[in-house]
Enzyme design. Structure first.
Site, PDB file in Angstrom:
ATOM      1  N   GLU A   3     -63.352  19.483   1.564  1.00 51.17           N
ATOM      2  CA  GLU A   3     -63.640  19.385   0.135  1.00 51.17           C
ATOM      3  C   GLU A   3     -64.194  18.001  -0.176  1.00 51.17           C
ATOM      4  O   GLU A   3     -63.590  16.991   0.190  1.00 51.17           O
ATOM      5  CB  GLU A   3     -62.373  19.644  -0.684  1.00 51.17           C
ATOM      6  CG  GLU A   3     -62.493  19.362  -2.170  1.00 51.17           C
ATOM      7  CD  GLU A   3     -63.635  20.121  -2.830  1.00 51.17           C
ATOM      8  OE1 GLU A   3     -64.454  19.481  -3.515  1.00 51.17           O
ATOM      9  OE2 GLU A   3     -63.713  21.347  -2.649  1.00 51.17           O
ATOM     10  N   ASP A  22     -68.001  15.373   2.888  1.00 53.88           N
ATOM     11  CA  ASP A  22     -69.084  16.342   2.747  1.00 53.88           C
ATOM     12  C   ASP A  22     -68.988  17.401   3.847  1.00 53.88           C
ATOM     13  O   ASP A  22     -68.765  17.074   5.026  1.00 53.88           O
ATOM     14  CB  ASP A  22     -70.428  15.622   2.837  1.00 53.88           C
ATOM     15  CG  ASP A  22     -71.601  16.583   2.781  1.00 53.88           C
ATOM     16  OD1 ASP A  22     -71.904  17.068   1.680  1.00 53.88           O
ATOM     17  OD2 ASP A  22     -72.185  16.858   3.846  1.00 53.88           O
ATOM     18  N   ASP A  72     -68.002  28.264   1.201  1.00 53.71           N
ATOM     19  CA  ASP A  72     -67.664  28.613  -0.183  1.00 53.71           C
ATOM     20  C   ASP A  72     -67.783  27.395  -1.086  1.00 53.71           C
ATOM     21  O   ASP A  72     -66.952  27.163  -1.955  1.00 53.71           O
ATOM     22  CB  ASP A  72     -66.243  29.185  -0.229  1.00 53.71           C
ATOM     23  CG  ASP A  72     -65.913  29.805  -1.576  1.00 53.71           C
ATOM     24  OD1 ASP A  72     -66.852  30.250  -2.275  1.00 53.71           O
ATOM     25  OD2 ASP A  72     -64.721  29.835  -1.943  1.00 53.71           O
TER      26      ASP A  72
END
Length: 303
Positions: free
Chosen positions: A128, A155, A176
């Site tokens: 995340e 990243d 996602d």
């Protein structure tokens, strides 16, 4: 699901404006009105947590946005609210026993939390970019880390490229990562997907959340086909999300999908997943996008 960039100065103004506007939206017992719980400052975009219709949700910037990033039912937290998370989790019908899973994009942690319950022996790495999203997921959505539930704040592409250099392999890679507008461009390209393929274990799967009505629908299809060949294209309807499931090897046939569905049906049911019904959504895409231009990294050499 996760990554909208904005300047720090604008952020301070945005948070202040949100507090002034949304404090007037607090409701009593009427679950049809949004009740603001929290605004988490972020260098990318404020993370907003609210409750409505018996659900707790996360958005970026404001309550009334183009779509919630994460929601769960307050009286049934395991049940997946969004069709796309059910579609992504149904990738287990194609590979029911992954020992290692990589998820790019945390949100409220719906997928890693569910997969940890379904696969307690699997190691799940989640990446995340925004530490504010992680703080919100932990405080408001029940996400907890541990030896087999690990989080990396960086990243997603940088993580994938480093994993490739270090020789790490995953049985399943789930993509996602979303912002308010769409998937970050550097997570859509041919070059990125080649990096993803390089970290798949033999027979490993990539599972990618996308949109059915994206203006890049055909180009995304062409890009996945260029790297993986044919792929499953799962759709929840004419609009909304689609989930691409591709493999570094061959895709399972319908007989295997049905056998796995029967095996997993009771385990998936608490999460709102109809395993046997999900099999019908596994349609293979073998063509139809040959004229679409493959998505590539932007060149910085002026050519």
């Amino acid at each position: 699901m996760k990554l909208l960039r904005s300047r720090a100065a604008f952020l301070l103004l945005a948070v202040s404006a949100l507090v002034l506007v949304l404090t007037g939206q607090r409701a009593g017992s009427d679950t049809s009105e949004a009740r603001l719980l929290h605004i988490e400052p972020s260098e990318f975009a404020p993370v907003v947590v609210f409750e409505q219709y018996g659900e707790r949700c996360m958005n970026f910037t404001e309550i009334e946005s183009s779509g919630q990033q994460t929601c769960f039912q307050l009286d049934d937290p395991d049940k997946m609210v969004f069709a796309y998370t059910r579609l992504m989790a149904s990738a287990l019908l194609a590979k029911p026993d992954p020992a290692s899973v990589l998820i790019i994009g945390l949100g409220g942690g719906t997928l890693p939390v569910a997969l940890h319950k379904l696969l307690p022996e699997a190691v799940i790495d989640t990446v995340e970019l925004d530490p504010a999203v992680l703080r919100v997921a932990q405080r408001f959505f029940g996400y907890e880390t541990g030896p087999r539930q690990r989080v990396h704040v960086e990243d997603g592409r940088a993580f994938v490229e480093r994993a490739g250099r270090e020789g790490r392999r995953y049985d399943m890679v789930m993509l996602d990562a979303f912002g308010v507008d769409y998937i970050p461009a550097h997570l859509l390209t041919l070059e990125f997907l080649r990096h993803v393929r390089s970290i798949l274990a033999p027979g490993g799967l990539v599972v990618a959340n996308s949109f059915t009505r994206s203006r890049m629908y055909e180009r995304e299809s062409a890009t996945y086909a260029a790297v993986f060949g044919e792929f499953f294209n799962l759709r929840s309807g004419l609009g909304g999300n689609r989930v691409i499931i591709a493999s570094a090897g061959s895709l399972p046939d319908e007989t295997l999908l049905q056998r796995n569905a029967a095996m997993l049906a009771e385990r998936l049911k608490p999460f709102g997943i109809d395993a046997e019904g999900a099999v019908s959504r596994f349609s293979i895409v073998r063509g139809g996008h040959e004229d679409a231009e493959v998505l590539r990294d932007e060149r910085d050499d002026g050519k």
